[in-house]
Design a protein around this motif. Structure first.
Motif, PDB file in Angstrom:
ATOM      1  N   TYR A 191       0.795  -1.457  -0.012  1.00 16.74           N
ATOM      2  CA  TYR A 191       0.011  -0.236   0.219  1.00 16.74           C
ATOM      3  C   TYR A 191       0.508   1.084   0.070  1.00 16.74           C
ATOM      4  O   TYR A 191       0.659   2.496  -0.572  1.00 16.74           O
ATOM      5  CB  TYR A 191      -0.711   0.064   0.953  1.00 16.74           C
ATOM      6  CG  TYR A 191      -1.565   1.253   1.647  1.00 16.74           C
ATOM      7  CD1 TYR A 191      -2.541   1.171   1.078  1.00 16.74           C
ATOM      8  CD2 TYR A 191      -1.066   1.973   2.666  1.00 16.74           C
ATOM      9  CE1 TYR A 191      -3.346   2.941   0.959  1.00 16.74           C
ATOM     10  CE2 TYR A 191      -1.730   3.397   2.831  1.00 16.74           C
ATOM     11  CZ  TYR A 191      -2.977   3.665   2.243  1.00 16.74           C
ATOM     12  OH  TYR A 191      -3.317   4.727   2.100  1.00 16.74           O
ATOM     13  N   CYS A 192       1.754   1.253   0.768  1.00 24.90           N
ATOM     14  CA  CYS A 192       3.349   2.669   1.243  1.00 24.90           C
ATOM     15  C   CYS A 192       3.533   2.898  -0.280  1.00 24.90           C
ATOM     16  O   CYS A 192       3.644   4.261  -1.173  1.00 24.90           O
ATOM     17  CB  CYS A 192       4.176   2.140   2.347  1.00 24.90           C
ATOM     18  SG  CYS A 192       3.247   1.841   3.805  1.00 24.90           S
ATOM     19  N   ASP A 193       3.881   2.020  -1.032  1.00 22.44           N
ATOM     20  CA  ASP A 193       4.232   1.863  -2.606  1.00 22.44           C
ATOM     21  C   ASP A 193       3.814   2.320  -2.961  1.00 22.44           C
ATOM     22  O   ASP A 193       3.925   3.191  -4.212  1.00 22.44           O
ATOM     23  CB  ASP A 193       5.468   0.303  -2.543  1.00 22.44           C
ATOM     24  CG  ASP A 193       6.208   0.599  -3.821  1.00 22.44           C
ATOM     25  OD1 ASP A 193       6.643   2.131  -4.065  1.00 22.44           O
ATOM     26  OD2 ASP A 193       6.717   0.068  -4.304  1.00 22.44           O
ATOM     27  N   ARG A 233      -1.896  -6.894  -6.411  1.00 24.51           N
ATOM     28  CA  ARG A 233      -1.830  -4.816  -5.946  1.00 24.51           C
ATOM     29  C   ARG A 233      -2.589  -4.470  -5.436  1.00 24.51           C
ATOM     30  O   ARG A 233      -3.245  -3.822  -4.250  1.00 24.51           O
ATOM     31  CB  ARG A 233      -0.501  -4.160  -7.078  1.00 24.51           C
ATOM     32  CG  ARG A 233       0.166  -4.771  -7.337  1.00 24.51           C
ATOM     33  CD  ARG A 233       1.141  -3.362  -8.133  1.00 24.51           C
ATOM     34  NE  ARG A 233       2.193  -4.098  -8.828  1.00 24.51           N
ATOM     35  CZ  ARG A 233       2.783  -3.495  -9.370  1.00 24.51           C
ATOM     36  NH1 ARG A 233       3.196  -2.079  -8.931  1.00 24.51           N
ATOM     37  NH2 ARG A 233       4.305  -3.962 -10.035  1.00 24.51           N
ATOM     38  N   ALA A 234      -4.220  -4.070  -6.308  1.00 23.80           N
ATOM     39  CA  ALA A 234      -5.265  -3.311  -5.505  1.00 23.80           C
ATOM     40  C   ALA A 234      -5.701  -3.918  -4.654  1.00 23.80           C
ATOM     41  O   ALA A 234      -6.276  -3.011  -3.387  1.00 23.80           O
ATOM     42  CB  ALA A 234      -6.230  -3.319  -6.534  1.00 23.80           C
ATOM     43  N   ALA A 235      -5.603  -5.387  -3.835  1.00 21.54           N
ATOM     44  CA  ALA A 235      -6.102  -6.247  -3.137  1.00 21.54           C
ATOM     45  C   ALA A 235      -5.822  -5.724  -1.432  1.00 21.54           C
ATOM     46  O   ALA A 235      -5.912  -5.270  -1.042  1.00 21.54           O
ATOM     47  CB  ALA A 235      -5.773  -7.341  -3.620  1.00 21.54           C
ATOM     48  N   ALA A 236      -4.031  -5.313  -1.807  1.00 24.45           N
ATOM     49  CA  ALA A 236      -3.591  -5.471  -0.762  1.00 24.45           C
ATOM     50  C   ALA A 236      -4.198  -3.920  -0.766  1.00 24.45           C
ATOM     51  O   ALA A 236      -4.034  -3.609   0.520  1.00 24.45           O
ATOM     52  CB  ALA A 236      -1.759  -5.411  -1.458  1.00 24.45           C
ATOM     53  N   VAL A 237      -4.128  -2.643  -0.897  1.00 30.81           N
ATOM     54  CA  VAL A 237      -4.108  -1.558  -1.278  1.00 30.81           C
ATOM     55  C   VAL A 237      -5.654  -1.621  -0.597  1.00 30.81           C
ATOM     56  O   VAL A 237      -6.231  -0.827   1.010  1.00 30.81           O
ATOM     57  CB  VAL A 237      -4.329  -0.683  -2.696  1.00 30.81           C
ATOM     58  CG1 VAL A 237      -4.886   0.944  -2.353  1.00 30.81           C
ATOM     59  CG2 VAL A 237      -2.821  -1.137  -3.137  1.00 30.81           C
ATOM     60  N   ARG A 238      -6.601  -1.870  -0.479  1.00 35.55           N
ATOM     61  CA  ARG A 238      -8.284  -1.778  -0.427  1.00 35.55           C
ATOM     62  C   ARG A 238      -7.932  -2.341   1.530  1.00 35.55           C
ATOM     63  O   ARG A 238      -8.641  -2.431   2.188  1.00 35.55           O
ATOM     64  CB  ARG A 238      -9.042  -3.243  -1.103  1.00 35.55           C
ATOM     65  CG  ARG A 238      -8.925  -2.446  -2.357  1.00 35.55           C
ATOM     66  CD  ARG A 238     -10.541  -3.234  -2.973  1.00 35.55           C
ATOM     67  NE  ARG A 238     -10.450  -4.478  -3.028  1.00 35.55           N
ATOM     68  CZ  ARG A 238      -9.645  -5.190  -5.269  1.00 35.55           C
ATOM     69  NH1 ARG A 238      -9.490  -4.324  -5.361  1.00 35.55           N
ATOM     70  NH2 ARG A 238      -9.276  -6.656  -5.045  1.00 35.55           N
ATOM     71  N   ARG A 239      -7.332  -4.325   0.982  1.00 36.98           N
ATOM     72  CA  ARG A 239      -6.864  -4.533   2.875  1.00 36.98           C
ATOM     73  C   ARG A 239      -6.549  -2.893   3.647  1.00 36.98           C
ATOM     74  O   ARG A 239      -6.804  -2.896   4.966  1.00 36.98           O
ATOM     75  CB  ARG A 239      -6.406  -5.764   2.580  1.00 36.98           C
ATOM     76  CG  ARG A 239      -7.496  -6.505   1.757  1.00 36.98           C
ATOM     77  CD  ARG A 239      -6.280  -8.013   2.405  1.00 36.98           C
ATOM     78  NE  ARG A 239      -5.575  -8.294   1.944  1.00 36.98           N
ATOM     79  CZ  ARG A 239      -4.574  -8.572   0.610  1.00 36.98           C
ATOM     80  NH1 ARG A 239      -6.313  -9.266   0.288  1.00 36.98           N
ATOM     81  NH2 ARG A 239      -3.709  -8.976   0.251  1.00 36.98           N
ATOM     82  N   THR A 240      -5.114  -2.863   3.301  1.00 42.18           N
ATOM     83  CA  THR A 240      -4.758  -1.821   4.284  1.00 42.18           C
ATOM     84  C   THR A 240      -5.826  -0.770   5.103  1.00 42.18           C
ATOM     85  O   THR A 240      -6.133   0.112   5.192  1.00 42.18           O
ATOM     86  CB  THR A 240      -3.356  -1.215   3.456  1.00 42.18           C
ATOM     87  OG1 THR A 240      -2.726  -2.299   3.361  1.00 42.18           O
ATOM     88  CG2 THR A 240      -3.127  -0.205   4.338  1.00 42.18           C
ATOM     89  N   GLU A 241      -6.245  -0.152   3.402  1.00 40.02           N
ATOM     90  CA  GLU A 241      -7.930   0.844   3.197  1.00 40.02           C
ATOM     91  C   GLU A 241      -8.371   0.558   4.684  1.00 40.02           C
ATOM     92  O   GLU A 241      -8.582   1.455   5.281  1.00 40.02           O
ATOM     93  CB  GLU A 241      -7.947   1.031   2.078  1.00 40.02           C
ATOM     94  CG  GLU A 241      -7.593   2.185   1.522  1.00 40.02           C
ATOM     95  CD  GLU A 241      -7.688   2.452   0.042  1.00 40.02           C
ATOM     96  OE1 GLU A 241      -7.403   2.661  -1.058  1.00 40.02           O
ATOM     97  OE2 GLU A 241      -8.647   1.628  -0.397  1.00 40.02           O
ATOM     98  N   MET A 242      -8.693  -0.259   4.340  1.00 37.97           N
ATOM     99  CA  MET A 242      -9.525  -0.663   5.383  1.00 37.97           C
ATOM    100  C   MET A 242      -9.114  -0.743   7.295  1.00 37.97           C
ATOM    101  O   MET A 242      -9.892  -0.242   8.162  1.00 37.97           O
ATOM    102  CB  MET A 242     -10.523  -2.485   5.635  1.00 37.97           C
ATOM    103  CG  MET A 242     -11.404  -2.206   4.382  1.00 37.97           C
ATOM    104  SD  MET A 242     -11.493  -4.597   4.017  1.00 37.97           S
ATOM    105  CE  MET A 242     -12.507  -4.541   5.185  1.00 37.97           C
ATOM    106  N   LEU A 243      -8.296  -1.650   6.800  1.00 42.49           N
ATOM    107  CA  LEU A 243      -7.114  -1.024   8.520  1.00 42.49           C
ATOM    108  C   LEU A 243      -7.256   0.494   8.823  1.00 42.49           C
ATOM    109  O   LEU A 243      -7.497   0.227  10.298  1.00 42.49           O
ATOM    110  CB  LEU A 243      -6.075  -1.762   8.058  1.00 42.49           C
ATOM    111  CG  LEU A 243      -5.121  -1.585   9.528  1.00 42.49           C
ATOM    112  CD1 LEU A 243      -5.663  -2.174  10.462  1.00 42.49           C
ATOM    113  CD2 LEU A 243      -3.161  -1.761   8.887  1.00 42.49           C
ATOM    114  N   LEU A 244      -7.302   0.613   8.233  1.00 44.05           N
ATOM    115  CA  LEU A 244      -6.934   2.955   8.358  1.00 44.05           C
ATOM    116  C   LEU A 244      -8.341   3.658   8.264  1.00 44.05           C
ATOM    117  O   LEU A 244      -8.276   4.206   9.271  1.00 44.05           O
ATOM    118  CB  LEU A 244      -6.366   3.056   7.509  1.00 44.05           C
ATOM    119  CG  LEU A 244      -5.012   3.224   6.664  1.00 44.05           C
ATOM    120  CD1 LEU A 244      -4.046   3.303   5.896  1.00 44.05           C
ATOM    121  CD2 LEU A 244      -3.907   4.151   7.761  1.00 44.05           C
TER     122      LEU A 244
END
Length: 246
Positions: A191-193, A233-244
């Motif tokens: 996500y950060c990248d 990649r998109a799935a990792a971003v979505r999961r991290t956005e949920m965490l945030l």
């Protein structure tokens, strides 16, 4: 007959090697090569000390100020990238800022690992590191040789969908030397990248993918691999956005 200086110097060597061993036992996550480099650098600062007996104490105090893993990672990345690849260094700093925002939501250990991995994720582009023209694997192998924790090496090796690139470039077997952990830390690093632009600015995932395609061109293995790994990649971003969002 030995002079005082000739007796003192070997004794100082012995004390500093003992200090290194003690610090390694206390902080086994710190790469031994980095620890040795810092001890010797600190020793050089006190080379003109009039009372040699105090040098090990002064060296230990100075080295201990640098023992946080994320600080070591930041200095390593700066040394490898800032002078030769300033834009890549700007991106790295942006990724590290993103990671700092997330680290507080994780356990202490996971937060430290994420922060260090964010600083180190792109060192494989550095001229002193690049060997295979595959920055994830080059960076991970460099870190492994230097004695970095296996988990950080593996996170660097697999970030940003590296497996798909390895398949296209014939490096799958070499990449398999590093485990791809399926974890919140791995997602957060991606996500950060994936939400940091090449100059370190925050961007959306869609804009980052568009920029990557435009900059690299359709024939680049990283772009070709998007056919396989863009959704991952998109799935990792979505999961991290949920965490945030919690």
């Amino acid at each position: 007959m030995d002079t005082i200086e000739s007796v003192r110097e070997p004794n100082l060597d012995t004390q500093l090697r003992q200090l290194e061993r003690r610090l390694r036992d206390e902080r086994d996550e710190v790469p031994p090569a980095v620890l040795h480099e810092w001890v010797e650098s600190a020793r050089a600062r006190f080379a003109e000390a009039r009372i040699v007996t105090f040098v090990p104490i002064l060296v230990e105090r100075l080295v201990r100020t640098h023992l946080d893993l994320d600080r070591i990672a930041a200095r390593t990345a700066e040394r490898l990238l800032a002078g030769t690849l300033p834009r890549r260094w700007a991106h790295t700093q942006g990724v590290a800022r993103r990671a700092a925002e997330i680290a507080g939501l994780l356990s202490h250990e996971d937060g430290k690992v994420l922060a260090a991995s964010a600083w180190l994720h792109d060192i494989g582009y550095a001229p002193d590191v690049a060997e295979l023209d595959f920055h994830q694997l080059d960076g991970a192998r460099y870190l492994a040789r230097a004695g970095w924790p296996e988990r950080i090496c593996a996170l660097v090796a697999h970030h940003a969908g590296a497996a798909a690139v390895a398949e296209l470039t014939g490096l799958t077997e070499q990449l398999a030397a590093f485990d791809d952990e399926q974890s919140v830390v791995r997602d957060a690093l991606w996500y950060c990248d994936m939400t940091t632009g090449p100059d370190g600015q925050p961007v959306s995932f869609a804009d980052r993918m568009a920029e990557l395609r435009a900059r690299r061109g359709p024939g680049d293995p990283v772009v070709r691999a998007l056919a396989t790994n863009e959704e991952e990649r998109a799935a990792a971003v979505r999961r991290t956005e949920m965490l945030l969002s919690h």
